[in-house]
Scaffold this motif. Structure first.
Motif, PDB file in Angstrom:
ATOM      1  N   ASP A  61      -0.295   9.487  -0.621  1.00  0.00           N
ATOM      2  CA  ASP A  61       0.404  10.254  -1.640  1.00  0.00           C
ATOM      3  C   ASP A  61      -0.560  10.697  -2.723  1.00  0.00           C
ATOM      4  OD1 ASP A  61       3.089  10.081  -0.682  1.00  0.00           O
ATOM      5  OD2 ASP A  61       3.165   8.005  -1.367  1.00  0.00           O
ATOM      6  N   VAL A  62      -0.193  11.761  -3.377  1.00  0.00           N
ATOM      7  CA  VAL A  62      -0.890  12.228  -4.567  1.00  0.00           C
ATOM      8  C   VAL A  62       0.150  12.298  -5.671  1.00  0.00           C
ATOM      9  CG1 VAL A  62      -2.247  14.080  -5.592  1.00  0.00           C
ATOM     10  CG2 VAL A  62      -2.434  13.628  -3.151  1.00  0.00           C
ATOM     11  N   ASP A  63      -0.140  11.634  -6.786  1.00  0.00           N
ATOM     12  CA  ASP A  63       0.764  11.719  -7.927  1.00  0.00           C
ATOM     13  C   ASP A  63      -0.046  11.992  -9.187  1.00  0.00           C
ATOM     14  OD1 ASP A  63      -0.330   9.247  -8.764  1.00  0.00           O
ATOM     15  OD2 ASP A  63       1.327   8.094  -7.951  1.00  0.00           O
ATOM     16  N   ALA A  64       0.602  11.941 -10.322  1.00  0.00           N
ATOM     17  CA  ALA A  64      -0.063  12.260 -11.590  1.00  0.00           C
ATOM     18  C   ALA A  64      -1.227  11.317 -11.876  1.00  0.00           C
ATOM     19  CB  ALA A  64       0.951  12.213 -12.728  1.00  0.00           C
ATOM     20  N   GLU A  65      -1.183  10.117 -11.315  1.00  0.00           N
ATOM     21  CA  GLU A  65      -2.237   9.124 -11.560  1.00  0.00           C
ATOM     22  C   GLU A  65      -3.362   9.190 -10.539  1.00  0.00           C
ATOM     23  OE1 GLU A  65      -0.317   5.353 -11.942  1.00  0.00           O
ATOM     24  OE2 GLU A  65       1.086   6.126 -13.421  1.00  0.00           O
ATOM     25  N   GLY A  66      -3.223   9.997  -9.512  1.00  0.00           N
ATOM     26  CA  GLY A  66      -4.288  10.143  -8.521  1.00  0.00           C
ATOM     27  C   GLY A  66      -3.809   9.934  -7.103  1.00  0.00           C
ATOM     28  N   TYR A  67      -4.768   9.609  -6.240  1.00  0.00           N
ATOM     29  CA  TYR A  67      -4.483   9.400  -4.817  1.00  0.00           C
ATOM     30  C   TYR A  67      -4.028   7.968  -4.583  1.00  0.00           C
ATOM     31  CZ  TYR A  67      -7.203  13.684  -4.182  1.00  0.00           C
ATOM     32  OH  TYR A  67      -7.682  14.974  -4.236  1.00  0.00           O
ATOM     33  N   ARG A  68      -3.040   7.809  -3.728  1.00  0.00           N
ATOM     34  CA  ARG A  68      -2.487   6.494  -3.415  1.00  0.00           C
ATOM     35  C   ARG A  68      -2.304   6.331  -1.908  1.00  0.00           C
ATOM     36  NH1 ARG A  68      -3.730   5.712  -7.930  1.00  0.00           N
ATOM     37  NH2 ARG A  68      -2.411   5.570  -9.735  1.00  0.00           N
ATOM     38  N   TYR A  69      -2.622   5.130  -1.436  1.00  0.00           N
ATOM     39  CA  TYR A  69      -2.215   4.713  -0.099  1.00  0.00           C
ATOM     40  C   TYR A  69      -1.061   3.745  -0.288  1.00  0.00           C
ATOM     41  CZ  TYR A  69      -6.406   6.389   2.394  1.00  0.00           C
ATOM     42  OH  TYR A  69      -7.387   7.156   2.962  1.00  0.00           O
ATOM     43  N   GLU A  70      -0.050   3.871   0.537  1.00  0.00           N
ATOM     44  CA  GLU A  70       1.047   2.918   0.571  1.00  0.00           C
ATOM     45  C   GLU A  70       1.116   2.346   1.980  1.00  0.00           C
ATOM     46  OE1 GLU A  70       4.624   4.807  -0.814  1.00  0.00           O
ATOM     47  OE2 GLU A  70       3.642   5.476  -2.649  1.00  0.00           O
ATOM     48  N   LEU A  71       1.064   1.040   2.062  1.00  0.00           N
ATOM     49  CA  LEU A  71       1.079   0.369   3.365  1.00  0.00           C
ATOM     50  C   LEU A  71       2.310  -0.503   3.475  1.00  0.00           C
ATOM     51  CD1 LEU A  71      -2.577  -0.991   3.423  1.00  0.00           C
ATOM     52  CD2 LEU A  71      -1.771   1.224   4.203  1.00  0.00           C
ATOM     53  N   GLU A  72       2.835  -0.598   4.666  1.00  0.00           N
ATOM     54  CA  GLU A  72       3.870  -1.567   4.983  1.00  0.00           C
ATOM     55  C   GLU A  72       3.245  -2.516   5.986  1.00  0.00           C
ATOM     56  OE1 GLU A  72       7.909  -0.889   7.146  1.00  0.00           O
ATOM     57  OE2 GLU A  72       8.102  -0.272   5.040  1.00  0.00           O
ATOM     58  N   LEU A  73       3.259  -3.802   5.674  1.00  0.00           N
ATOM     59  CA  LEU A  73       2.536  -4.790   6.463  1.00  0.00           C
ATOM     60  C   LEU A  73       3.440  -5.975   6.779  1.00  0.00           C
ATOM     61  CD1 LEU A  73      -1.045  -5.854   6.049  1.00  0.00           C
ATOM     62  CD2 LEU A  73       0.617  -7.637   5.676  1.00  0.00           C
ATOM     63  N   LEU A  74       3.398  -6.437   8.007  1.00  0.00           N
ATOM     64  CA  LEU A  74       4.096  -7.656   8.402  1.00  0.00           C
ATOM     65  C   LEU A  74       3.093  -8.793   8.263  1.00  0.00           C
ATOM     66  CD1 LEU A  74       6.612  -9.017   9.621  1.00  0.00           C
ATOM     67  CD2 LEU A  74       5.621  -8.555  11.887  1.00  0.00           C
ATOM     68  N   ASP A  75       3.337  -9.684   7.298  1.00  0.00           N
ATOM     69  CA  ASP A  75       2.348 -10.743   7.060  1.00  0.00           C
ATOM     70  C   ASP A  75       2.514 -11.888   8.046  1.00  0.00           C
ATOM     71  OD1 ASP A  75       4.384 -12.433   6.101  1.00  0.00           O
ATOM     72  OD2 ASP A  75       3.697 -12.392   4.030  1.00  0.00           O
ATOM     73  N   GLU A  76       1.611 -12.856   7.965  1.00  0.00           N
ATOM     74  CA  GLU A  76       1.597 -13.959   8.930  1.00  0.00           C
ATOM     75  C   GLU A  76       2.815 -14.868   8.824  1.00  0.00           C
ATOM     76  OE1 GLU A  76      -2.284 -15.560   8.035  1.00  0.00           O
ATOM     77  OE2 GLU A  76      -3.149 -14.468   9.726  1.00  0.00           O
ATOM     78  N   ALA A  77       3.511 -14.824   7.676  1.00  0.00           N
ATOM     79  CA  ALA A  77       4.715 -15.630   7.501  1.00  0.00           C
ATOM     80  C   ALA A  77       5.970 -14.896   7.961  1.00  0.00           C
ATOM     81  CB  ALA A  77       4.857 -16.030   6.031  1.00  0.00           C
TER      82      ALA A  77
END
Length: 100
Positions: A61-77
């Motif tokens: 994404d690009v927003d007013a604050e700059g470039y962003r990555y957004e991740l969805e992660l399934l953790d080990e728990a």
């Protein structure tokens, strides 16, 4: 005909999601080529240092604050984490755990 409407709506939503993913990919590639962001592979390595698990989804994404990555992660728990990062620095900005 009534049964076809939900299927058509689902197909339209899937097509819109695919178009958004293509646009995300194009914008990220262009920003990477200009040296404005870190490569996704580097971002993922940094995330896995703190949050080991399986990446389910990535967004750019690009927003007013700059470039962003957004991740969805399934953790080990077994929890799904939503992780937002600054794409330029790799800094983890926010982590949220999705609860059932």
């Amino acid at each position: 005909m009534r049964n076809a409407i939900p299927a058509l709506l689902a197909l339209a939503a899937l097509a819109a999601t695919a178009a958004q993913a293509d646009d995300d990919h194009r914008r990220a590639r262009q920003a990477l080529e200009r040296g404005e962001i870190l490569a996704l592979t580097e971002i993922l390595a940094r995330v896995r240092e703190h949050y080991p698990g399986h990446v389910l989804e990535t967004e750019f994404d690009v927003d007013a604050e700059g470039y962003r990555y957004e991740l969805e992660l399934l953790d080990e728990a077994g929890y799904v984490l939503e992780i937002e990062l600054d794409a330029t620095t790799g800094e983890i900005l926010e982590v949220e755990r999705e609860d059932d």
